[in-house]
Design a protein around this motif. Structure first.
Motif, mmCIF file in Angstrom:
data_model
loop_
_atom_site.group_PDB
_atom_site.id
_atom_site.type_symbol
_atom_site.label_atom_id
_atom_site.label_comp_id
_atom_site.label_asym_id
_atom_site.label_seq_id
_atom_site.Cartn_x
_atom_site.Cartn_y
_atom_site.Cartn_z
ATOM 1 N N THR A 11 0.362 17.036 -28.488
ATOM 2 C CA THR A 11 1.107 15.779 -28.385
ATOM 3 C C THR A 11 1.824 15.741 -27.046
ATOM 4 O OG1 THR A 11 1.460 15.641 -30.784
ATOM 5 C CG2 THR A 11 2.925 14.353 -29.384
ATOM 6 N N ARG A 12 1.660 14.642 -26.338
ATOM 7 C CA ARG A 12 2.321 14.475 -25.048
ATOM 8 C C ARG A 12 2.982 13.108 -24.981
ATOM 9 N NH1 ARG A 12 -2.835 16.819 -21.673
ATOM 10 N NH2 ARG A 12 -2.486 19.034 -22.142
ATOM 11 N N LYS A 13 4.043 13.026 -24.206
ATOM 12 C CA LYS A 13 4.769 11.775 -24.035
ATOM 13 C C LYS A 13 4.330 11.089 -22.743
ATOM 14 C CE LYS A 13 9.023 12.936 -26.547
ATOM 15 N NZ LYS A 13 8.898 11.834 -27.518
ATOM 16 N N TYR A 14 4.137 9.789 -22.842
ATOM 17 C CA TYR A 14 3.767 9.009 -21.664
ATOM 18 C C TYR A 14 4.634 7.756 -21.603
ATOM 19 C CZ TYR A 14 -0.365 11.958 -21.327
ATOM 20 O OH TYR A 14 -1.208 13.038 -21.211
ATOM 21 N N GLN A 15 5.042 7.427 -20.390
ATOM 22 C CA GLN A 15 5.853 6.230 -20.208
ATOM 23 C C GLN A 15 4.952 5.008 -20.134
ATOM 24 O OE1 GLN A 15 8.337 6.351 -16.730
ATOM 25 N NE2 GLN A 15 9.584 4.624 -17.395
ATOM 26 N N PRO A 16 5.230 3.966 -20.894
ATOM 27 C CA PRO A 16 4.428 2.740 -20.805
ATOM 28 C C PRO A 16 4.460 2.189 -19.379
ATOM 29 C CG PRO A 16 5.875 2.671 -22.706
ATOM 30 C CD PRO A 16 6.311 3.841 -21.890
ATOM 31 N N ASP A 17 3.338 1.635 -18.949
ATOM 32 C CA ASP A 17 3.287 1.042 -17.616
ATOM 33 C C ASP A 17 2.848 -0.422 -17.638
ATOM 34 O OD1 ASP A 17 0.631 1.295 -18.270
ATOM 35 O OD2 ASP A 17 0.115 2.662 -16.645
ATOM 36 N N THR A 18 2.558 -0.931 -18.837
ATOM 37 C CA THR A 18 2.028 -2.286 -18.964
ATOM 38 C C THR A 18 2.796 -3.046 -20.036
ATOM 39 O OG1 THR A 18 -0.172 -1.486 -18.366
ATOM 40 C CG2 THR A 18 -0.052 -3.649 -19.433
ATOM 41 N N VAL A 19 3.044 -4.306 -19.786
ATOM 42 C CA VAL A 19 3.709 -5.155 -20.766
ATOM 43 C C VAL A 19 2.751 -6.264 -21.186
ATOM 44 C CG1 VAL A 19 4.770 -6.614 -18.987
ATOM 45 C CG2 VAL A 19 5.761 -6.550 -21.274
ATOM 46 N N VAL A 20 2.759 -6.569 -22.481
ATOM 47 C CA VAL A 20 1.914 -7.631 -23.017
ATOM 48 C C VAL A 20 2.804 -8.600 -23.792
ATOM 49 C CG1 VAL A 20 -0.051 -8.234 -24.470
ATOM 50 C CG2 VAL A 20 -0.033 -6.029 -23.246
ATOM 51 N N PHE A 21 2.825 -9.842 -23.350
ATOM 52 C CA PHE A 21 3.512 -10.889 -24.096
ATOM 53 C C PHE A 21 2.498 -11.523 -25.048
ATOM 54 C CE2 PHE A 21 6.556 -10.468 -20.724
ATOM 55 C CZ PHE A 21 7.760 -10.897 -21.263
ATOM 56 N N GLY A 22 2.736 -11.405 -26.338
ATOM 57 C CA GLY A 22 1.889 -12.031 -27.334
ATOM 58 C C GLY A 22 2.444 -13.401 -27.689
ATOM 59 N N ILE A 23 1.640 -14.433 -27.542
ATOM 60 C CA ILE A 23 2.093 -15.820 -27.714
ATOM 61 C C ILE A 23 1.363 -16.456 -28.887
ATOM 62 C CG2 ILE A 23 2.215 -18.087 -26.609
ATOM 63 C CD1 ILE A 23 2.021 -16.514 -23.904
#
Length: 201
Positions: A11-23
């Motif tokens: 198990t490894r931790k990763y920082q999110p790099d992408t944002v998704v706006f769901g409309i």
């Protein structure tokens, strides 16, 4: 020839790099034509606004578009009352908090529902690298077991693996604009059957 089964997990931790706006665009009207026109009006307005924010139009995607008969339950029976629109779109871009605030403000001005989801863009490559590491870890453990049992480790006979990530990070429309996304835990697990031979002396 015998076998040994070794389970390994990373198990490894990763920082999110992408944002998704769901409309989500929804509306009830007398005719489907009226709803199609309404949907186009909203989408055209959104496209104009994201252009002003210098977001590429390719980052705006249609996920689902439906116009169905609107059935409601009245007087112990279902009756048809016009049509219902339910369309869904997404706006995706690399995390930029000023731009996130601008998009949230833009969507808040519209009579539509939306949420915010943070993801990892190249998650597939990450998983492939982790899976290779899991197999290497399995082999390391298998070698220890084989040596302790005075046997020789041979080839892999079969592999059963599983991928898992923590739940996606969602923020509702009313969430604080300065909220920071948490790291995402990605887990790769494998259960490997190894062939072994007893050593000859």
């Amino acid at each position: 020839m015998g076998t040994i089964t070794v389970a390994s997990s990373i198990t490894r931790k990763y920082q999110p790099d992408t944002v998704v706006f769901g409309i989500r665009i929804s509306k009830v009207a007398d005719t489907s034509k009226e709803l199609a026109a309404y949907n186009k009006e909203v989408v055209d307005r959104l496209l104009g606004k994201i252009a002003e924010l210098e977001i590429d139009e390719d980052n705006f995607r249609e996920e689902n578009f439906r116009i169905d008969v609107n059935r409601v339950y009245e007087d112990n029976k279902y009756v048809e009352k016009g049509y219902r629109l339910d369309s869904r779109y997404s706006i995706t871009f690399y995390i930029d908090y000023d731009l996130i605030d601008s998009v949230r403000g833009m969507l808040s001005e519209e009579d539509i529902a939306f949420n915010v989801e943070y993801k990892i863009d190249d998650e597939t490559a990450i998983r492939e690298e982790m899976l290779a590491d899991v197999i290497k870890e399995s082999k390391r453990k298998a070698l220890i077991i084989a040596k302790a049992g005075d046997a020789e480790l041979k080839e892999i006979l079969s592999v059963r693996y599983q991928s898992r990530a923590e739940a996606a990070v969602f923020m509702r429309a009313k969430a604080a604009s300065d909220a920071m996304p948490e790291d995402i835990d990605i887990t790769e697990s494998a259960e490997v059957d190894w062939a072994i031979n007893a050593r000859e002396y």
